[in-house]
Design an enzyme around this catalytic site. Structure first.
Site: not given
Ligand code: DX5
Ligand code: ZN
Length: 262
Positions: A6, A30, A32, A34, A63, A65, A171, A209
């Protein structure tokens, strides 16, 4: 095992270095995304994905969110996403959404309950027709369609649409932040997904994840049937990120066998 670091946990002042590290041992990258509404944090949008796409040939594992992923999906597809993963709990994916608020703790913080308590979801109903249409629209953009489940969402909620996805993202933390404590409850979801996939002859990949580390939690998710592991802190916050990726890569998914969907 496929490995998807990530980029959220990398040092963004050295983004090119972070991408080069990933190229030493990862299969995907990956991303993320948000929106500060579906989850209590903001990260980046399609321009970042587009920049990463120019920096690497690694497939970009995006991903989302965000509340209304279809509104932004065309921009992410155009930016070069390989997989676009939507959350079933997002109001724009399966209807009005879940009444239970997203719980996630801030960067680096462990959950107050030690990460073991699983809340009971409130009353809700998925609009399965909307969900199926949303997944089909995603695929029409020329990307793989992923579907993500929060730790409190059961596989039974999405079983009717498993034929319409390329990837199931389970998750093991509440989405919103990297560096949280792994929750073991979703291991059962991974096992069940692996079993249902085999029983129905489906080929979606199972990605996991949240709180994944080579030494402890990754072997558990591999044994449960994960094909792809995401890791932020477990890779980018390690003294030797390449060694961490190689340790994850060496894990063998079991016992129901890997999918071939994405
Ligand atoms: C959480 C994200 C993950 C996160 C993973 O909302 O979707 O992808 O960045 O980070 P670690 O591996 O540090 O939990
Ligand atoms: Zn993620």
């Amino acid at each position: 095992m496929l490995v998807s670091p990530s980029i959220l946990s990398a040092d963004w002042s050295r983004l090119d270095h972070a991408v080069h590290l990933a190229e030493e041992g990862a299969d995907w990258l990956h991303c993320d995304v948000m929106d500060g509404h579906f989850v209590p944090n903001l990260t980046f949008g399609a321009p970042m994905v587009e920049a990463l796409h120019r920096m690497t040939r690694l497939p970009l594992d995006v991903h989302l969110m965000i509340d209304d992923p279809l509104r932004f999906a065309p921009a992410f597809a155009k930016a070069g996403a390989h997989v676009l993963t939507l959350h079933v709990e997002a109001p724009g994916v399966a209807g009005p959404g879940w009444p239970a608020p997203v719980r996630s703790s801030g960067e680096g913080a462990a959950a107050a309950d030690g990460g073991t308590a699983m809340p009971t979801p409130g009353a809700h109903a998925i609009d399965l027709a909307l969900l199926r249409t949303t997944l089909a629209r995603t695929r029409e953009l020329g990307v793989k369609a992923g579907l993500a489940l929060r730790p409190d969402t059961g596989l039974d909620e999405v079983e009717p649409v498993l034929d319409a996805i390329d990837l199931l993202l389970v998750m093991t933390v509440y989405p919103g932040f990297s560096g949280q404590t792994f929750l073991p409850g979703p291991l059962e979801t991974i096992r069940r997904a692996s079993g249902v996939r085999k029983a129905r002859g489906l080929s979606f990949l199972i990605e996991v994840d949240g709180g994944i580390a080579a030494g402890d939690t990754a072997p558990q998710v591999a044994a449960a049937g994960a094909d792809v592991v995401v890791a932020g802190h477990g890779i980018y916050r390690q003294a030797d990120p390449v060694a961490a990726m190689r340790a994850l890569k060496a894990l063998v998914p079991g016992p129901a066998g890997a999918g071939t969907g994405a």
